[in-house]
Design a protein around this motif. Structure first.
Motif, mmCIF file in Angstrom:
data_model
loop_
_atom_site.group_PDB
_atom_site.id
_atom_site.type_symbol
_atom_site.label_atom_id
_atom_site.label_comp_id
_atom_site.label_asym_id
_atom_site.label_seq_id
_atom_site.Cartn_x
_atom_site.Cartn_y
_atom_site.Cartn_z
ATOM 1 N N PHE A 1 41.114 31.193 39.487
ATOM 2 C CA PHE A 1 40.403 30.808 40.709
ATOM 3 C C PHE A 1 40.552 31.897 41.786
ATOM 4 N N ILE A 2 41.784 32.357 41.934
ATOM 5 C CA ILE A 2 42.120 33.263 43.030
ATOM 6 C C ILE A 2 41.477 34.640 42.869
ATOM 7 N N ILE A 3 41.583 35.221 41.679
ATOM 8 C CA ILE A 3 41.133 36.604 41.470
ATOM 9 C C ILE A 3 39.626 36.783 41.664
ATOM 10 N N PRO A 4 38.756 35.924 41.090
ATOM 11 C CA PRO A 4 37.320 36.107 41.325
ATOM 12 C C PRO A 4 36.952 36.097 42.810
ATOM 13 N N ILE A 5 37.583 35.206 43.562
ATOM 14 C CA ILE A 5 37.286 35.115 45.006
ATOM 15 C C ILE A 5 37.750 36.373 45.733
ATOM 16 N N LEU A 6 38.964 36.834 45.408
ATOM 17 C CA LEU A 6 39.500 38.030 46.073
ATOM 18 C C LEU A 6 38.720 39.290 45.691
ATOM 19 N N LEU A 7 38.285 39.389 44.441
ATOM 20 C CA LEU A 7 37.490 40.546 44.027
ATOM 21 C C LEU A 7 36.168 40.588 44.785
ATOM 22 N N HIS A 8 35.599 39.410 45.006
ATOM 23 C CA HIS A 8 34.341 39.331 45.751
ATOM 24 C C HIS A 8 34.512 39.819 47.189
ATOM 25 N N PHE A 9 35.566 39.355 47.832
ATOM 26 C CA PHE A 9 35.755 39.695 49.246
ATOM 27 C C PHE A 9 36.395 41.068 49.467
ATOM 28 N N SER A 10 36.943 41.676 48.407
ATOM 29 C CA SER A 10 37.510 43.026 48.581
ATOM 30 C C SER A 10 36.419 44.072 48.751
#
Length: 384
Positions: free
Chosen positions: A275-284
Motif C-alpha cells: 500500500f505504502i510504496i505505490p503511493i510514495l512512488l507516485h508522490f515522489s
C-alpha cells in the motif's frame, strides 16, 4: 548450530542471482533480441512458472534422497545455465537453459531449510530459516546490482558470467562444508499431502500468491520503471538496486527476529508496503532524493516477503514442513509469474507508470486472505 544455515544461505545466493539477475538487464536483452519488454520478461515469468507447477511434486519425489547431493546437483545445473547464457545463444536456447534449473530450485530451498533447522532448537527455527532466506536480500545488495552494473559498463552477457561465478562459489561451499545427509526416516507421501485438506493452509497459500504477485507486478520491471518514470540511466539503476538490497539484508534479519515473536503481525507489517510504496512512488515524482528514500523503504518492506510467506504457510501446517515449504515456494513463484505477466500487459497497454497500482490491488487481496484465515481459526477455537 548456524553453520548449515549459512551454507544454505550461500547456495540461495547463487540461485537468486540466477533467477532475479535478469531483472536489471531486461531492457538490454529486449534490445539485443529485438523483442518487446514484456516478451523479455518471460525469462523471469517462465522460470517462476516451472517452479510453481512442479515444485511440490519434485520435492516429494526427492524427499528420500541425500540432502547434500540434491543441493549440490541443483547448484551445478545453475552453474551450467550461467555459462551457456553468457554466450548470448538464440533466444529459444536462452529460455531453455533458464527453465532447466527451475525444476530443482524448490527442492533446494526445502532441503536447505530442513538442514538449517536440523541442528537448532525449536525456539529459534524462524531465525535459522531467516538466515537461509537472507540469501535473497544479500543477492539484492551484492551480486544482482553488481551484475547489472557490469552489464551497463560492458554488455549483458557479462551479467550471466557473474551469475555462473556465484553458482560455482556456492557449489564449493556445499561440497566442502556439508557432510553427507541421507534421510533416515522418510515421511509417507500420504501423511504430507494431508495438509492440502486444511482450510487455513489453503487460505495461507492464496495469501502467499497475492502478496508475491503484488510485489513482482512492479519489481520485475524495476529497471524499466526507473528508466521511464524517473529518467534514471542503467548505471543509476544499478545503484538503486544496491540501495534496495543493502536495506533488504537488514530487513531479513529484523523479520527473522520478529517472526519468532509473532508470525501474523510480522507478515502484516511487511505486507503494508504493497500500500505504502505505490503511493510514495507516485508522490515522489521526479525528485531523485525522494525516489532514493522510497526505493530504500521499498527494499526494506519487500525483501523478507518470501521468508514471511513461507513462515506464514508453514505455521498452518508445521507437521509437514518440507512439503509445506515447497508449496510456499510454488505459490510464491506462481505469484512471480502472474505478477510479471500482468505487469507486462499493463506496461504494453497503459505504460510502466501504472504498475505500482497493480501492486496495490494485489496487496488488498493478500490482506483479505489473512483476514479470512483469522476468522477460520477463531471459529475453530470456539468450537473445540
Amino acid at each position: 548450530m548456524k553453520k548449515y544455515a549459512y551454507i544454505g544461505c550461500i547456495g540461495f545466493l547463487g540461485i537468486i542471482t540466477t533467477e532475479f539477475g535478469v531483472i536489471g538487464i531486461l531492457p538490454q536483452i529486449a534490445e539485443y533480441y529485438n523483442i518487446s519488454i514484456d516478451k523479455a520478461g518471460i525469462l523471469l515469468s517462465a522460470f517462476a512458472l516451472v517452479i510453481a507447477l512442479t515444485g511440490p511434486f519434485m520435492t516429494l519425489l526427492f524427499s528420500g534422497f541425500d540432502r547434500k547431493k540434491i543441493m549440490f546437483t541443483t547448484l551445478f545445473i545453475f552453474l551450467i545455465t550461467g555459462v551457456v547464457s553468457s554466450f548470448s545463444p538464440p533466444f529459444w536456447l536462452l529460455m531453455l537453459v533458464r527453465i532447466l534449473p527451475a525444476f530443482l530450485q524448490p527442492v533446494y530451498i526445502a532441503m536447505a531449510l530442513s538442514v538449517a533447522v536440523s541442528k537448532g532448537n525449536k525456539s529459534n527455527e524462524n531465525e535459522l530459516m531467516s538466515i537461509v532466506f537472507s540469501g535473497i536480500a544479500i543477492a539484492m545488495v551484492t551480486t544482482v546490482p553488481f551484475a547489472t552494473y557490469i552489464a551497463s559498463k560492458l554488455t549483458w552477457e557479462y551479467s550471466f558470467m557473474i551469475q555462473a561465478l556465484v553458482s560455482f562459489i556456492a557449489l564449493c561451499f556445499i561440497y566442502f562444508g556439508l557432510p553427507n545427509m541421507p534421510v533416515k526416516e522418510k515421511k509417507s507421501y500420504g501423511s504430507q499431502i494431508q495438509i492440502l485438506k486444511k482450510p487455513t493452509f489453503i487460505i495461507s497459500s492464496a495469501m502467499n500468491f497475492f502478496m508475491i504477485s503484488a510485489w513482482f507486478s512492479m519489481y520485475s520491471y524495476f529497471a524499466e520503471y526507473l528508466n521511464k518514470t524517473k529518467e534514471m540511466d542503467n548505471t543509476m539503476v544499478s545503484y538503486m538496486l544496491f540501495i534496495f538490497g543493502i536495506v533488504g539484508v537488514l530487513a531479513s534479519f529484523v523479520s527473522g527476529k520478529m517472526l519468532n515473536k509473532n508470525v501474523k503481525k510480522t507478515t502484516l507489517f511487511f505486507l503494508s508496503g504493497t500500500f505504502i510504496i505505490p503511493i510514495l512512488l507516485h508522490f515522489s515524482g521526479g525528485n531523485t532524493w525522494a525516489t532514493i528514500a522510497v526505493v530504500a523503504l521499498w527494499g526494506f518492506l519487500y525483501s523478507p516477503s518470501f521468508l514471511n510467506a513461507s513462515t506464514y504457510m508453514i505455521s498452518s501446517a508445521p507437521e509437514a514442513m518440507e512439503f509445506a515449504n515447497s508449496l510456499a515456494t510454488s505459490f510464491g513463484n506462481l505469484g512471480v509469474t502472474i505478477g510479471t505477466t500482468i505487469g507486462g500487459l499493463v506496461i504494453v497497454q497503459y505504460g510502466v507508470e501504472y504498475t505500482p497500482w497493480l501492486t496495490l490491488v494485489f496487496g488488498i487481496l493478500a490482506i483479505l486472505m489473512m483476514g479470512i484465515r483469522h476468522k477460520i481459526e477463531t471459529f475453530q477455537k470456539s468450537n473445540r
